[in-house]
Design an enzyme around this catalytic site. Structure first.
Site, PDB file in Angstrom:
ATOM      1  N   THR A   1       0.811  -1.211   0.000  1.00 24.59           N
ATOM      2  CA  THR A   1       0.000   0.000   0.000  1.00 24.59           C
ATOM      3  C   THR A   1       0.849   1.268   0.000  1.00 24.59           C
ATOM      4  O   THR A   1       2.042   1.248   0.297  1.00 24.59           O
ATOM      5  CB  THR A   1      -0.937   0.021   1.223  1.00 24.59           C
ATOM      6  OG1 THR A   1      -0.160   0.053   2.417  1.00 24.59           O
ATOM      7  CG2 THR A   1      -1.846  -1.185   1.240  1.00 24.59           C
ATOM      8  N   ASP A   2       0.190   2.371  -0.303  1.00 26.56           N
ATOM      9  CA  ASP A   2       0.842   3.682  -0.265  1.00 26.56           C
ATOM     10  C   ASP A   2       0.437   4.399   1.024  1.00 26.56           C
ATOM     11  O   ASP A   2      -0.195   3.804   1.904  1.00 26.56           O
ATOM     12  CB  ASP A   2       0.499   4.500  -1.512  1.00 26.56           C
ATOM     13  CG  ASP A   2      -0.993   4.750  -1.671  1.00 26.56           C
ATOM     14  OD1 ASP A   2      -1.754   4.578  -0.687  1.00 26.56           O
ATOM     15  OD2 ASP A   2      -1.407   5.126  -2.773  1.00 26.56           O
ATOM     16  N   LEU A   3       0.773   5.651   1.127  1.00 28.68           N
ATOM     17  CA  LEU A   3       0.464   6.408   2.344  1.00 28.68           C
ATOM     18  C   LEU A   3      -1.028   6.520   2.621  1.00 28.68           C
ATOM     19  O   LEU A   3      -1.443   6.715   3.764  1.00 28.68           O
ATOM     20  CB  LEU A   3       1.076   7.813   2.263  1.00 28.68           C
ATOM     21  CG  LEU A   3       2.591   7.872   2.384  1.00 28.68           C
ATOM     22  CD1 LEU A   3       3.090   9.295   2.130  1.00 28.68           C
ATOM     23  CD2 LEU A   3       3.050   7.386   3.749  1.00 28.68           C
TER      24      LEU A   3
END
Length: 129
Positions: free
Chosen positions: A14-16
């Protein structure tokens, strides 16, 4: 025949924002294709060693429909769209609970040790039917 491969979304995917980073869908579908080929009974290491042929992705057409998130249980589906002597086109989806999140049309070619086009191995083509 539709091959199904389960994938769990981990934090590293995942990203932020907590959603799956776009490039990771390509990793998910690669894993799905690898397991599909293995299930067809094709040993890619032996194919390279014995026939000097490997598979290479030539083209990917991808569409992102809806985001996946951390801890989602996804399923990668893989189906043959078309086969020629040297090219295979597969249609792949990434789904969550039956909802399509990502679609891709992937063109795979066979190449020899020199990187030149080669015919798909006959045993592989036979296993597709």
């Amino acid at each position: 025949m539709t091959h199904r491969f389960p994938v769990r979304v981990y934090y590293e995917d995942t990203d932020l924002a907590g959603i799956v980073y776009y490039a990771n869908y390509l990793k998910f579908i690669e894993r799905g294709r690898s397991e599909w080929v293995r299930e067809l009974g094709v040993d890619q290491a032996a194919m390279k060693r014995d026939e000097g042929v490997v598979f290479a992705v030539r083209r990917v057409e991808a569409d992102y429909h809806s985001p996946a998130q951390y801890d989602d249980e996804l399923v990668v589906t893989t189906e043959v769209d078309a086969v020629t002597g040297a090219r295979l086109i597969v249609r792949q989806n990434v789904e969550r609970d039956g909802k399509v999140l990502f679609t891709a049309l992937v063109t795979i070619v066979a190449i020899n040790d020199a990187g030149a086009p080669a015919r798909l191995p006959a045993a592989f083509r036979r296993n597709l039917h």
